[in-house]
Design a protein around this motif. Structure first.
Motif, PDB file in Angstrom:
ATOM      1  N   GLU A  35       0.825  -1.208   0.000  1.00  0.00           N
ATOM      2  CA  GLU A  35       0.000   0.000   0.000  1.00  0.00           C
ATOM      3  C   GLU A  35       0.862   1.262   0.000  1.00  0.00           C
ATOM      4  O   GLU A  35       0.522   2.244  -0.662  1.00  0.00           O
ATOM      5  CB  GLU A  35      -0.963  -0.007   1.192  1.00  0.00           C
ATOM      6  N   ASN A  89      -2.893  -4.165  -6.781  1.00  0.00           N
ATOM      7  CA  ASN A  89      -4.023  -3.765  -5.937  1.00  0.00           C
ATOM      8  C   ASN A  89      -4.947  -4.950  -5.647  1.00  0.00           C
ATOM      9  O   ASN A  89      -5.443  -5.102  -4.530  1.00  0.00           O
ATOM     10  CB  ASN A  89      -4.792  -2.607  -6.563  1.00  0.00           C
ATOM     11  N   LYS A  90      -5.162  -5.787  -6.644  1.00  0.00           N
ATOM     12  CA  LYS A  90      -5.972  -6.988  -6.443  1.00  0.00           C
ATOM     13  C   LYS A  90      -5.265  -7.939  -5.480  1.00  0.00           C
ATOM     14  O   LYS A  90      -5.900  -8.526  -4.598  1.00  0.00           O
ATOM     15  CB  LYS A  90      -6.229  -7.674  -7.788  1.00  0.00           C
ATOM     16  N   GLU A  98      -5.821  -6.892  -1.956  1.00  0.00           N
ATOM     17  CA  GLU A  98      -7.176  -7.221  -1.488  1.00  0.00           C
ATOM     18  C   GLU A  98      -7.281  -8.702  -1.126  1.00  0.00           C
ATOM     19  O   GLU A  98      -7.907  -9.051  -0.117  1.00  0.00           O
ATOM     20  CB  GLU A  98      -8.217  -6.844  -2.545  1.00  0.00           C
ATOM     21  N   LYS A 135      -5.520  -9.191   2.187  1.00  0.00           N
ATOM     22  CA  LYS A 135      -6.332  -8.645   3.290  1.00  0.00           C
ATOM     23  C   LYS A 135      -7.449  -9.627   3.674  1.00  0.00           C
ATOM     24  O   LYS A 135      -7.732  -9.804   4.862  1.00  0.00           O
ATOM     25  CB  LYS A 135      -6.965  -7.306   2.883  1.00  0.00           C
ATOM     26  N   GLU A 136      -8.070 -10.248   2.690  1.00  0.00           N
ATOM     27  CA  GLU A 136      -9.120 -11.236   2.973  1.00  0.00           C
ATOM     28  C   GLU A 136      -8.519 -12.441   3.690  1.00  0.00           C
ATOM     29  O   GLU A 136      -9.137 -12.988   4.606  1.00  0.00           O
ATOM     30  CB  GLU A 136      -9.824 -11.661   1.686  1.00  0.00           C
TER      31      GLU A 136
END
Length: 99
Positions: free
Chosen positions: A50, A86-87, A90, A93-94
């Motif tokens: 990030e 970016n994907k 994500e 994070k999941e």
């Protein structure tokens, strides 16, 4: 992990160590990384990815860094390097939520 780190160096190490020429697919390489990494490691990976995405580098510079360090043929996955990173964040994070 120390606060004295270079997020670009961390990103390059992560990409080169995870998405190298011997992987079967980018998805499998990411799944393997998530399964093998600790929750702390995953959180740190999200942090520097990030920081990289939000940095003052141009999109072209960011794309070049990603392409130079990940052995991925981006047209085949139909994402730009920035969309892909970016994907990837994500997905990590999941994974942190269930780890």
């Amino acid at each position: 992990m120390s606060e004295n780190y270079d997020f670009i160096e961390e990103l390059e190490d992560f990409l080169g160590g995870t998405f190298h020429q011997d992987i079967s697919s980018p998805k499998q390489a990411l799944d393997d990384f998530i399964n093998e990494a600790s929750k702390e490691c995953l959180l740190f990976t999200v942090k520097y990815c990030e920081e990289f995405s939000n940095s003052d580098l141009t999109n072209q510079e960011k794309g070049n860094i990603i392409q130079s360090n990940a052995e991925i043929y981006f047209p085949a996955i139909e994402l730009t390097p920035l969309q892909w990173i970016n994907k990837l964040v994500e997905v990590i994070k999941e994974a942190v939520k269930i780890k």
